[in-house]
Design a protein around this motif. Sequence first.
Motif, PDB file in Angstrom:
ATOM      1  N   VAL A  38     -56.467  23.508  19.331  1.00 21.10           N
ATOM      2  CA  VAL A  38     -57.925  24.130  19.578  1.00 21.10           C
ATOM      3  C   VAL A  38     -58.152  22.834  20.714  1.00 21.10           C
ATOM      4  O   VAL A  38     -57.591  22.133  21.163  1.00 21.10           O
ATOM      5  N   SER A  39     -59.555  23.119  21.144  1.00 19.64           N
ATOM      6  CA  SER A  39     -59.932  22.306  22.290  1.00 19.64           C
ATOM      7  C   SER A  39     -61.555  21.789  21.729  1.00 19.64           C
ATOM      8  O   SER A  39     -62.111  22.684  21.649  1.00 19.64           O
ATOM      9  N   PRO A  40     -61.728  20.528  21.660  1.00 21.93           N
ATOM     10  CA  PRO A  40     -60.790  19.279  21.854  1.00 21.93           C
ATOM     11  C   PRO A  40     -59.768  19.447  20.681  1.00 21.93           C
ATOM     12  O   PRO A  40     -59.795  20.065  19.824  1.00 21.93           O
ATOM     13  N   PRO A  41     -58.583  18.587  20.902  1.00 23.02           N
ATOM     14  CA  PRO A  41     -57.432  18.876  19.924  1.00 23.02           C
ATOM     15  C   PRO A  41     -57.620  18.174  18.587  1.00 23.02           C
ATOM     16  O   PRO A  41     -58.465  17.255  18.553  1.00 23.02           O
ATOM     17  N   LEU A  42     -56.893  18.614  17.639  1.00 24.17           N
ATOM     18  CA  LEU A  42     -57.057  17.807  16.275  1.00 24.17           C
ATOM     19  C   LEU A  42     -56.732  16.373  16.621  1.00 24.17           C
ATOM     20  O   LEU A  42     -55.649  16.005  17.130  1.00 24.17           O
ATOM     21  N   ARG A  43     -57.336  15.516  16.044  1.00 25.68           N
ATOM     22  CA  ARG A  43     -57.173  14.040  15.993  1.00 25.68           C
ATOM     23  C   ARG A  43     -56.390  13.484  15.005  1.00 25.68           C
ATOM     24  O   ARG A  43     -55.823  13.879  14.033  1.00 25.68           O
ATOM     25  N   HIS A  44     -56.370  12.054  15.058  1.00 28.22           N
ATOM     26  CA  HIS A  44     -55.817  11.199  13.910  1.00 28.22           C
ATOM     27  C   HIS A  44     -56.564  11.209  12.783  1.00 28.22           C
ATOM     28  O   HIS A  44     -57.798  11.572  12.974  1.00 28.22           O
ATOM     29  N   GLU A  45     -55.913  10.837  11.607  1.00 34.04           N
ATOM     30  CA  GLU A  45     -56.548  11.162  10.361  1.00 34.04           C
ATOM     31  C   GLU A  45     -57.645  10.146  10.524  1.00 34.04           C
ATOM     32  O   GLU A  45     -58.864  10.247   9.820  1.00 34.04           O
ATOM     33  N   ASP A  46     -57.606   8.909  10.913  1.00 35.03           N
ATOM     34  CA  ASP A  46     -58.594   7.804  11.055  1.00 35.03           C
ATOM     35  C   ASP A  46     -60.045   8.416  11.787  1.00 35.03           C
ATOM     36  O   ASP A  46     -60.952   8.138  11.449  1.00 35.03           O
ATOM     37  N   ASP A  47     -59.511   9.336  12.807  1.00 36.63           N
ATOM     38  CA  ASP A  47     -60.846   9.876  13.503  1.00 36.63           C
ATOM     39  C   ASP A  47     -61.586  10.965  12.454  1.00 36.63           C
ATOM     40  O   ASP A  47     -62.644  11.112  12.462  1.00 36.63           O
ATOM     41  N   ARG A  48     -60.731  11.608  11.722  1.00 30.33           N
ATOM     42  CA  ARG A  48     -61.361  12.668  10.822  1.00 30.33           C
ATOM     43  C   ARG A  48     -62.172  12.219   9.709  1.00 30.33           C
ATOM     44  O   ARG A  48     -63.266  12.467   9.518  1.00 30.33           O
ATOM     45  N   ILE A  49     -61.528  10.885   9.245  1.00 31.11           N
ATOM     46  CA  ILE A  49     -62.259  10.109   8.285  1.00 31.11           C
ATOM     47  C   ILE A  49     -63.753   9.784   8.704  1.00 31.11           C
ATOM     48  O   ILE A  49     -64.631   9.851   8.382  1.00 31.11           O
ATOM     49  N   ALA A  50     -63.748   9.115   9.899  1.00 28.46           N
ATOM     50  CA  ALA A  50     -64.808   8.628  10.741  1.00 28.46           C
ATOM     51  C   ALA A  50     -65.828   9.723  10.908  1.00 28.46           C
ATOM     52  O   ALA A  50     -66.978   9.613  11.071  1.00 28.46           O
ATOM     53  N   LEU A  51     -65.339  10.973  11.240  1.00 27.86           N
ATOM     54  CA  LEU A  51     -66.374  12.133  11.448  1.00 27.86           C
ATOM     55  C   LEU A  51     -66.977  12.399  10.259  1.00 27.86           C
ATOM     56  O   LEU A  51     -68.215  12.644  10.353  1.00 27.86           O
ATOM     57  N   VAL A  52     -66.129  12.694   9.249  1.00 28.89           N
ATOM     58  CA  VAL A  52     -66.804  13.142   7.845  1.00 28.89           C
ATOM     59  C   VAL A  52     -67.682  11.893   7.424  1.00 28.89           C
ATOM     60  O   VAL A  52     -69.163  12.215   7.044  1.00 28.89           O
ATOM     61  N   GLN A  53     -67.621  10.595   7.722  1.00 31.39           N
ATOM     62  CA  GLN A  53     -68.680   9.610   7.424  1.00 31.39           C
ATOM     63  C   GLN A  53     -69.736   9.892   8.347  1.00 31.39           C
ATOM     64  O   GLN A  53     -70.957   9.526   8.115  1.00 31.39           O
TER      65      GLN A  53
END
Length: 430
Positions: free
Chosen positions: A284-299
């Motif tokens: 996808v665009s932007p690409p799927l990121r690192h797990e740390d980024d995902r956790i930060a997004l959820v927060q």
Amino acid sequence: MSTGSLLLTNALLTDPAARTQMHGALLIKDGVIADLGPGLTKDKVGSDVEILDCGGEVLAPGLVDMRAVTGEPGAEHRETLATASQAAAAGGVTTVVCTPETHPPIDDPAIVDFVLRRARDTSIVHIHAMAALTKGLAGQEMTEIGLLGEAGALAFTDGAHSVMNARVLRRTLTYARDFDALVVHHTQDADLAGDGVMNEGEFASRLGLPGIPAEAEAMLLERDMRLVAMTGARYHAATVTCRASLDVLRRAKADGLTVTASTSINHVTLNENDIGAFRTFCKVSPPLRHEDDRIALVQAVKDGLVDAIVSDHNPQDVETKRQPFAECADGAIGLETMLSAGLRLVHDGSLDLLTLLRALSTRPAEILRLPGGTLTKGAPADLVVFDPDTPFVLDAAKLKSRCKNSPFDGARLQGQVSRTIVAGRLVYQI
């Protein structure tokens, strides 16, 4: 629109706008919410009212999806407004805002009019159109924002194309400000992203794939914030995906800029590891990121820093997806799975249900200045009824979207829509 009356009983009334939950009933008359509450029973309404028992399931405002590619006109083999609306209804989405990435692009008032008329004729949910920021989505010459707005364009974006020319974007933001128009921008520096196809890092190196650094997003967002400060325009970051972007966004909001942001359901529920053995449905665009980024997004969603979650629905056919990862097209479908995927965050304790629904319905409606996203008297009767605990395994072949490129194909999900109501009319039911 239905002109009759409908009473939804035995429901868990869930209003993310007021942050309230209570067991009760909701009465619909003439396409709007006429009454609701725990004391509302069938004995208190007229005998001509149709009764629908919700079986104790959640009754909430219908979802408002701010970002979806529909394909029509010009790419009906990927998706039509009709099939997109059917997928949306099955996913509890009552309002879809489509991007201008069509053939031709939505950069002329006549095309805006065509899309809206076509939606009225064929869609079972509300469909609005965003018009192009620049002619041909080329990033060189701004469109007639005033005329496009008069034709019915809800906001302005170049879709997955970033406007790299800062002077062009500054002029566009200035022009948009004078019409109080919302600019929705995809923030990815095309030059820095280069030929990258996934998130830059160790995993990309292990797969032997060129990466896209998070800085490609954060740097362009930083530039945009400075342009917003110069112009005073209303600005929405289409898809923020990394921690560096969150830092930029936090500073901009602290400075009082009229800035909002969304992220995609893919980026809060998946990470780069889900690409696994070159799964192209996860490109996808932007690409799927690192797990740390995902956790930060959820927060960030929990804190309200990221305002909304979008499906980023982008149907791609077999010819463009069944290719080597580096050569296949970006995009994943998401209208039908956005709610079920988002409920993963509720079940694992990352978000509560009200916060998730606020990001999926209330805040998008507020940002776009649309009615809805709330359970209050007089609000549109755009509603979703769902059981958040129903488990199922997703079979992409059964999805209503014309294309089947779901990153959740074969995934175990929990939470299924049982009914969707649009303007008081039942448009989907299991």
